[in-house]
Design an enzyme around this catalytic site. Structure first.
Site, mmCIF file in Angstrom:
data_model
loop_
_atom_site.group_PDB
_atom_site.id
_atom_site.type_symbol
_atom_site.label_atom_id
_atom_site.label_comp_id
_atom_site.label_asym_id
_atom_site.label_seq_id
_atom_site.Cartn_x
_atom_site.Cartn_y
_atom_site.Cartn_z
ATOM 1 N N GLU A 97 0.819 -1.209 0.000
ATOM 2 C CA GLU A 97 0.000 0.000 0.000
ATOM 3 C C GLU A 97 0.853 1.259 0.000
ATOM 4 O O GLU A 97 0.563 2.209 -0.699
ATOM 5 C CB GLU A 97 -0.942 0.016 1.212
ATOM 6 N N THR A 107 3.125 5.232 -6.788
ATOM 7 C CA THR A 107 3.402 4.954 -8.190
ATOM 8 C C THR A 107 2.357 4.006 -8.762
ATOM 9 O O THR A 107 1.545 3.456 -8.034
ATOM 10 C CB THR A 107 4.815 4.314 -8.307
ATOM 11 N N GLY A 116 10.660 8.681 -5.643
ATOM 12 C CA GLY A 116 10.267 10.047 -5.290
ATOM 13 C C GLY A 116 9.646 10.095 -3.897
ATOM 14 O O GLY A 116 9.466 9.058 -3.264
ATOM 15 N N TYR A 117 9.291 11.292 -3.463
ATOM 16 C CA TYR A 117 8.712 11.481 -2.113
ATOM 17 C C TYR A 117 9.473 10.663 -1.072
ATOM 18 O O TYR A 117 8.935 9.766 -0.446
ATOM 19 C CB TYR A 117 7.239 11.061 -2.070
ATOM 20 N N TYR A 131 -6.481 5.915 5.135
ATOM 21 C CA TYR A 131 -6.539 5.046 3.958
ATOM 22 C C TYR A 131 -5.788 3.731 4.201
ATOM 23 O O TYR A 131 -6.308 2.638 3.966
ATOM 24 C CB TYR A 131 -5.935 5.759 2.718
ATOM 25 N N ASP A 140 -9.294 5.963 -2.158
ATOM 26 C CA ASP A 140 -8.092 6.511 -2.807
ATOM 27 C C ASP A 140 -8.541 7.294 -4.047
ATOM 28 O O ASP A 140 -9.745 7.482 -4.268
ATOM 29 C CB ASP A 140 -7.096 5.388 -3.146
ATOM 30 N N CYS A 151 -16.565 3.597 -21.683
ATOM 31 C CA CYS A 151 -17.881 3.462 -21.035
ATOM 32 C C CYS A 151 -18.763 2.463 -21.773
ATOM 33 O O CYS A 151 -19.716 1.938 -21.194
ATOM 34 C CB CYS A 151 -18.574 4.809 -20.952
#
Ligand code: SF4
Length: 343
Positions: free
Chosen positions: A33, A39, A77-78, A116, A134, A195
């Site tokens: 998670e 990503t 990243g982060y 979350y 999310d 759709c």
């Protein structure tokens, strides 16, 4: 068929076979998670395997050093998330003696685990009736019910969470949560969802009101700051001069090259005769070559980087800078921002 039954039926036919879906181990689910918040699944998979292999249990993870974790995290990243993972693993080790709990209340009590993640772990690992919300779930709910409240505003977050909880199949929360996330990710995609094959089409507000591109609504992000990083590549006897970053800015505690940040794209002549460069290297260095400039985009910052290979006398480097030389082949062991991948 109601909403939940429809998405579960769709999920049983279309779901991807992902490693964390075949386990109820809360630690493994937690790993997946956190990585997936960062990503897309295809990019996250190798990272998941890497972490799961290196740290098969939370006890292994808690014993890691920050450098090791950042190295494994490199490229995602982060980086604060990687660091926070280590802190969470250490908390689990201390507080729960290495037993990764799977109930919502124990999870949410841990610093580093939010609503979350706690909902995802407790529903997937212990079938607790907690709805996950999310980006994929928000998009599907906004479109299906025609909700134009911004998904990232306080009111909107409450409304979307409430709606997700109302929709939840309380008998099968794990299955429902997997289904709604996968449905949002694969069927009700951000751009041009197909759709024509969607089983929710008849009841879908966005489809029936030509509002697919208008939903969900998102409040504008903060303004982006441009930053200019001027890096210096100093090579001496097959060793490269490196810098360990501090812990208050981006890429905290990672490694990069000696650098001067300027307000704007620099005038090279001025930069190379500036007080800063003189205090770093003791005298004005000579430029051997300039590498192609690079731009790195972060959420609230755009980093514009220039990299200069310079010649300077290693003996004159100011020891207060904390710079250190490392063999070129050893650089790969350090956690580096992508921007300086030149070796
Ligand atoms: S009909 Fe289209 S917009 Fe509506 S839920 Fe299905 S994929 Fe999403």
């Amino acid at each position: 068929m109601d909403f939940s039954a429809t998405i579960i039926q769709w999920y049983n036919q279309h779901k991807r076979d992902l490693p964390w879906r075949n386990t109820t181990d809360p630690y493994v689910i937690w790993l997946s998670e956190i990585i997936l918040q960062q990503t897309r699944v295809e990019q996250g998979l190798p990272y998941f395997y890497r972490f799961a292999e290196n740290y098969p249990t939370v006890t292994h993870f808690a014993a890691a050093t920050e450098d090791e974790v950042l190295k494994l995290w490199q490229g995602l990243g982060y980086y604060s998330r990687g660091r926070n993972m280590l802190k969470t693993a250490q908390l689990v080790q201390e507080k729960y003696k290495g037993a990764f709990h799977s109930d919502f209340d124990s999870l949410i009590a841990l610093k580093g685990i939010g609503e979350y993640t706690a909902a995802a772990i407790s529903s997937f690992a212990a079938n607790q009736p907690k709805a996950v919300v999310d980006g994929n779930v928000n998009r599907l709910i906004a479109r299906y019910f025609g909700i134009d409240e911004p998904i990232n505003g306080t009111k909107g977050q409450k409304l979307f969470r409430q709606t997700a909880n109302d929709l939840l199949d309380k008998q099968h929360p794990a299955l429902h949560n997997q289904a709604i996330m996968e449905f949002g990710a694969l069927q009700c995609k951000p751009k041009s969802p197909d759709c024509s094959v969607c089983p929710l089409r008849d009841g879908c507000y966005a489809y029936n009101n030509n509002a697919i591109d208008k939903l969900p609504v998102k409040l504008k992000k903060l303004t982006v700051k441009n930053r200019y990083f001027n890096y210096f590549v100093v090579i001496d006897d097959e060793k490269v001069l490196m810098n360990k970053r501090g812990d208050t800015d981006i890429w905290a505690n990672m490694y990069d090259l000696p650098m001067i940040e300027t307000e704007e794209s620099p005038n090279v002549e001025k930069l190379f005769s500036s007080k800063k460069i003189l205090s770093m290297f003791g005298s004005a260095p000579v430029i051997i070559k300039e590498y192609p400039s690079k731009k790195h985009i972060l959420t609230h910052q755009h980093i514009h980087a220039r990299l200069f290979h310079i010649e300077t006398d290693a003996k004159n480097i100011n020891p207060d800078t904390g710079y250190f030389f490392i063999k070129v082949e050893k650089i790969k062991n350090l956690a580096l921002p992508k921007l300086i991948f030149i070796f």
